[in-house]
Design a protein around this motif. Structure first.
Motif, PDB file in Angstrom:
ATOM      1  N   GLU A  46       0.806  -1.217   0.000  1.00  0.00           N
ATOM      2  CA  GLU A  46       0.000   0.000   0.000  1.00  0.00           C
ATOM      3  C   GLU A  46       0.844   1.275   0.000  1.00  0.00           C
ATOM      4  OE1 GLU A  46      -2.893  -0.105   3.144  1.00  0.00           O
ATOM      5  OE2 GLU A  46      -3.488  -2.156   2.623  1.00  0.00           O
ATOM      6  N   ALA A  47       1.929   1.260   0.732  1.00  0.00           N
ATOM      7  CA  ALA A  47       2.775   2.459   0.839  1.00  0.00           C
ATOM      8  C   ALA A  47       4.204   2.051   1.192  1.00  0.00           C
ATOM      9  CB  ALA A  47       2.211   3.416   1.882  1.00  0.00           C
ATOM     10  N   PRO A  48       4.895   1.393   0.287  1.00  0.00           N
ATOM     11  CA  PRO A  48       6.238   0.877   0.629  1.00  0.00           C
ATOM     12  C   PRO A  48       7.228   1.958   1.043  1.00  0.00           C
ATOM     13  CG  PRO A  48       5.769   0.599  -1.717  1.00  0.00           C
ATOM     14  CD  PRO A  48       4.515   1.067  -1.072  1.00  0.00           C
ATOM     15  N   LEU A  96       8.327  17.280   2.308  1.00  0.00           N
ATOM     16  CA  LEU A  96       7.771  16.473   1.219  1.00  0.00           C
ATOM     17  C   LEU A  96       6.323  16.079   1.480  1.00  0.00           C
ATOM     18  CD1 LEU A  96      10.799  14.130   0.371  1.00  0.00           C
ATOM     19  CD2 LEU A  96       9.946  16.082  -0.964  1.00  0.00           C
ATOM     20  N   THR A  97       5.990  15.730   2.712  1.00  0.00           N
ATOM     21  CA  THR A  97       4.620  15.314   3.007  1.00  0.00           C
ATOM     22  C   THR A  97       3.658  16.487   3.057  1.00  0.00           C
ATOM     23  OG1 THR A  97       5.147  15.264   5.375  1.00  0.00           O
ATOM     24  CG2 THR A  97       5.246  13.174   4.190  1.00  0.00           C
ATOM     25  N   PHE A 104       3.065   9.892  -0.267  1.00  0.00           N
ATOM     26  CA  PHE A 104       3.038   9.213   1.023  1.00  0.00           C
ATOM     27  C   PHE A 104       1.588   8.918   1.405  1.00  0.00           C
ATOM     28  CE2 PHE A 104       6.891  11.700   0.861  1.00  0.00           C
ATOM     29  CZ  PHE A 104       7.845  10.834   1.362  1.00  0.00           C
ATOM     30  N   PRO A 105       1.012   7.844   0.842  1.00  0.00           N
ATOM     31  CA  PRO A 105      -0.385   7.544   1.133  1.00  0.00           C
ATOM     32  C   PRO A 105      -0.632   7.142   2.596  1.00  0.00           C
ATOM     33  CG  PRO A 105       0.571   5.812  -0.232  1.00  0.00           C
ATOM     34  CD  PRO A 105       1.598   6.891  -0.098  1.00  0.00           C
ATOM     35  N   ASP A 106       0.417   6.820   3.309  1.00  0.00           N
ATOM     36  CA  ASP A 106       0.306   6.516   4.735  1.00  0.00           C
ATOM     37  C   ASP A 106       1.415   7.273   5.461  1.00  0.00           C
ATOM     38  OD1 ASP A 106      -0.686   5.461   7.057  1.00  0.00           O
ATOM     39  OD2 ASP A 106      -0.314   3.375   6.535  1.00  0.00           O
TER      40      ASP A 106
END
Length: 139
Positions: A46-48, A96-97, A104-106
């Motif tokens: 999902e968010a490696p 970045l987030t 960054f989906p998580d």
């Protein structure tokens, strides 16, 4: 004149406020590492990137904890490098987030400057670096 062993710069990194820092770094080492382990083992696809960054943060917190705990020249160097990497990580990942959350989906420990952890990840490296500087060896 006080004895050399009672001067703050000669005191162990893990004494006084250093014990509190050691405790906080230990808690973050445990929480970031456990979080990364769960994320990587349950839903890595999902968010490696986020999960690998959480694992990296866990390793940084572990090394900072070890450095503060062992003290001396080697411990001071380990803690200095770890706190510096931590500071760079939380600033870079924080920017970045905030700028593009799509990558960054998580969340990671350092997402949005550590907002998920009460911004402690943003403040902690400054305190850690100050503590290490304050207890640097004198000539």
């Amino acid at each position: 004149m006080p004895e050399a062993s009672t001067r703050p710069q000669d005191a162990a990194l893990g004494s006084g406020l250093g014990r509190v820092l050691l405790l906080v770094y230990g808690i973050f080492a445990l929480s970031a590492s456990a979080r990364a382990l769960v994320q990587i083992s349950t839903h890595f696809g999902e968010a490696p990137l986020a999960y690998l960054l959480s694992a990296f943060a866990g390793l940084v917190y572990i090394s900072a904890t070890v450095g503060l705990a062992i003290g001396g020249a080697r411990g001071r160097l380990i803690a200095l490098v770890s706190c510096s990497i931590e500071l760079l990580g939380v600033l870079i990942i924080g920017v970045l987030t905030v700028a593009d959350a799509g990558d960054f989906p998580d969340d990671t420990v350092w997402s949005r400057f550590g907002s998920g952890y009460g911004y402690v990840p943003l403040v902690l490296p400054f305190i850690g670096l100050w503590w290490i500087w304050r207890h640097r060896p004198r000539a």
